[in-house]
Design a protein around this motif. Structure first.
Motif, mmCIF file in Angstrom:
data_model
loop_
_atom_site.group_PDB
_atom_site.id
_atom_site.type_symbol
_atom_site.label_atom_id
_atom_site.label_comp_id
_atom_site.label_asym_id
_atom_site.label_seq_id
_atom_site.Cartn_x
_atom_site.Cartn_y
_atom_site.Cartn_z
ATOM 1 N N PHE A 171 0.847 -1.193 0.000
ATOM 2 C CA PHE A 171 0.000 0.000 0.000
ATOM 3 C C PHE A 171 0.882 1.244 0.000
ATOM 4 N N GLY A 172 0.327 2.325 -0.542
ATOM 5 C CA GLY A 172 1.063 3.576 -0.611
ATOM 6 C C GLY A 172 0.894 4.440 0.619
ATOM 7 N N PRO A 173 1.519 5.620 0.616
ATOM 8 C CA PRO A 173 1.513 6.508 1.787
ATOM 9 C C PRO A 173 0.134 7.002 2.199
ATOM 10 N N GLU A 174 -0.802 7.021 1.257
ATOM 11 C CA GLU A 174 -2.167 7.448 1.570
ATOM 12 C C GLU A 174 -3.041 6.259 1.967
ATOM 13 N N GLY A 175 -2.436 5.086 2.072
ATOM 14 C CA GLY A 175 -3.203 3.885 2.374
ATOM 15 C C GLY A 175 -3.862 3.286 1.149
ATOM 16 N N GLU A 176 -3.401 3.683 -0.037
ATOM 17 C CA GLU A 176 -3.984 3.204 -1.284
ATOM 18 C C GLU A 176 -3.309 1.897 -1.735
ATOM 19 N N PRO A 177 -4.077 0.935 -2.255
ATOM 20 C CA PRO A 177 -3.462 -0.316 -2.718
ATOM 21 C C PRO A 177 -2.642 -0.085 -3.980
ATOM 22 N N LEU A 178 -1.450 -0.669 -4.006
ATOM 23 C CA LEU A 178 -0.559 -0.506 -5.151
ATOM 24 C C LEU A 178 -0.334 -1.816 -5.910
ATOM 25 N N ALA A 179 0.103 -2.860 -5.187
ATOM 26 C CA ALA A 179 0.497 -4.097 -5.872
ATOM 27 C C ALA A 179 0.518 -5.264 -4.895
ATOM 28 N N MET A 180 0.625 -6.454 -5.453
ATOM 29 C CA MET A 180 0.870 -7.651 -4.666
ATOM 30 C C MET A 180 2.343 -8.028 -4.844
ATOM 31 N N LEU A 181 3.026 -8.280 -3.762
ATOM 32 C CA LEU A 181 4.442 -8.629 -3.867
ATOM 33 C C LEU A 181 4.582 -10.093 -4.290
ATOM 34 N N PRO A 182 5.439 -10.364 -5.290
ATOM 35 C CA PRO A 182 5.570 -11.723 -5.826
ATOM 36 C C PRO A 182 6.451 -12.623 -4.957
ATOM 37 N N THR A 183 5.974 -12.946 -3.772
ATOM 38 C CA THR A 183 6.780 -13.772 -2.859
ATOM 39 C C THR A 183 7.064 -15.156 -3.442
ATOM 40 N N ASP A 184 6.182 -15.641 -4.312
ATOM 41 C CA ASP A 184 6.405 -16.960 -4.913
ATOM 42 C C ASP A 184 7.611 -16.967 -5.839
ATOM 43 N N GLU A 185 8.076 -15.780 -6.255
ATOM 44 C CA GLU A 185 9.227 -15.692 -7.152
ATOM 45 C C GLU A 185 10.528 -15.405 -6.401
ATOM 46 N N GLY A 186 10.469 -15.214 -5.102
ATOM 47 C CA GLY A 186 11.676 -15.030 -4.315
ATOM 48 C C GLY A 186 11.981 -13.587 -3.951
ATOM 49 N N PRO A 187 12.966 -13.388 -3.062
ATOM 50 C CA PRO A 187 13.298 -12.052 -2.551
ATOM 51 C C PRO A 187 13.682 -11.040 -3.625
ATOM 52 N N GLN A 188 14.427 -11.473 -4.650
ATOM 53 C CA GLN A 188 14.846 -10.533 -5.690
ATOM 54 C C GLN A 188 13.641 -9.942 -6.414
ATOM 55 N N ALA A 189 12.644 -10.793 -6.680
ATOM 56 C CA ALA A 189 11.434 -10.313 -7.351
ATOM 57 C C ALA A 189 10.659 -9.345 -6.454
ATOM 58 N N VAL A 190 10.652 -9.625 -5.159
ATOM 59 C CA VAL A 190 9.991 -8.725 -4.206
ATOM 60 C C VAL A 190 10.694 -7.364 -4.206
ATOM 61 N N ALA A 191 12.017 -7.371 -4.153
ATOM 62 C CA ALA A 191 12.774 -6.118 -4.156
ATOM 63 C C ALA A 191 12.525 -5.339 -5.445
ATOM 64 N N ALA A 192 12.454 -6.044 -6.568
ATOM 65 C CA ALA A 192 12.206 -5.381 -7.850
ATOM 66 C C ALA A 192 10.817 -4.750 -7.889
ATOM 67 N N GLU A 193 9.831 -5.420 -7.285
ATOM 68 C CA GLU A 193 8.472 -4.864 -7.249
ATOM 69 C C GLU A 193 8.418 -3.619 -6.365
ATOM 70 N N LEU A 194 9.112 -3.663 -5.239
ATOM 71 C CA LEU A 194 9.180 -2.488 -4.368
ATOM 72 C C LEU A 194 9.826 -1.311 -5.106
ATOM 73 N N GLU A 195 10.847 -1.621 -5.892
ATOM 74 C CA GLU A 195 11.543 -0.576 -6.621
ATOM 75 C C GLU A 195 10.643 0.120 -7.651
ATOM 76 N N LYS A 196 9.641 -0.604 -8.142
ATOM 77 C CA LYS A 196 8.727 -0.011 -9.127
ATOM 78 C C LYS A 196 7.841 1.079 -8.521
ATOM 79 N N TRP A 197 7.441 0.886 -7.250
ATOM 80 C CA TRP A 197 6.362 1.717 -6.716
ATOM 81 C C TRP A 197 6.750 2.619 -5.559
ATOM 82 N N VAL A 198 7.806 2.294 -4.833
ATOM 83 C CA VAL A 198 8.188 3.114 -3.666
ATOM 84 C C VAL A 198 9.023 4.282 -4.159
ATOM 85 N N ARG A 199 8.577 5.475 -3.883
ATOM 86 C CA ARG A 199 9.236 6.689 -4.377
ATOM 87 C C ARG A 199 9.659 7.599 -3.225
#
Length: 199
Positions: A171-199
């Motif tokens: 979720f974003g800073p306003e409490g808005e839904p952004l994405a589902m983290l791909p935990t099934d693909e491993g930590p690197q995929a999770v980090a890459a997803e965070l990198e897309k949306w966290v600013r």
């Protein structure tokens, strides 16, 4: 070298620069969960036995997972991958990583006491906050966050399993839904997803 030849040789460079400029001015992609009716304020009991609300984390990105500490397989694996991915993101982007607050909501309040939750969350990330509440409180939160769970039948020794949705939401800073983290693909995929949306 005549002027026409010079222009001809520079044409690919000019085209590349124009494409680069147009990419830089393109609007950022919309998060996959943008506009979804997921989330909302709640108050539960934190692992230190104090009240905690969704609005306490206003201005912060939030990851949230619903599970239980006695889970034999899914919860520890999902939580480990999500938190390992957050750690990778924190290592490469310390300032941005500090903006992400990880949360774990137990759907098994009978067994997940504050002490149990503390031991569980501390084993995955020092900032992961565990929380739980009464069945009524948990039902309200799971409904708001599009999560389902069901308590299984107890065995002779009193043990039981809990079926539940295993999604790690971002979720974003306003409490808005952004994405589902791909935990099934491993930590690197999770980090890459965070990198897309966290600013």
């Amino acid at each position: 070298m005549n002027k026409d030849t010079m222009l001809h040789r520079r044409a690919p460079l000019i085209v590349a620069l124009l494409l680069l400029a147009s990419c830089e001015n393109a609007p950022p992609p919309e998060p996959p969960l943008a506009g979804a009716a997921i989330g909302g304020d709640f108050t539960l009991t934190r692992e230190d036995n104090t009240p905690v609300s969704w609005t306490d984390f206003g201005g912060q990105y939030r990851t949230i997972y619903f599970g239980y500490a006695f889970c034999p397989d899914v919860c520890p694996v999902d939580t480990q991958r999500a938190m390992a991915g957050l750690k990778l993101f924190e290592e490469s982007h310390p300032d941005l990583g500090a903006k992400v607050q990880p949360l774990f909501v137990s759907v098994d309040p009978e067994r997940d006491t504050p002490e149990v939750l503390t031991e569980f969350t501390d084993s995955f990330h020092p900032r992961l906050i565990g929380m739980s509440g009464t069945k009524e409180e948990i039902d309200a939160v799971t409904d708001a966050f599009a999560v389902v769970y069901s308590i299984g039948e107890k065995t002779e020794n009193g043990g039981y399993l809990v079926g539940h949705t295993n999604i790690t939401y971002l979720f974003g800073p306003e409490g808005e839904p952004l994405a589902m983290l791909p935990t099934d693909e491993g930590p690197q995929a999770v980090a890459a997803e965070l990198e897309k949306w966290v600013r």
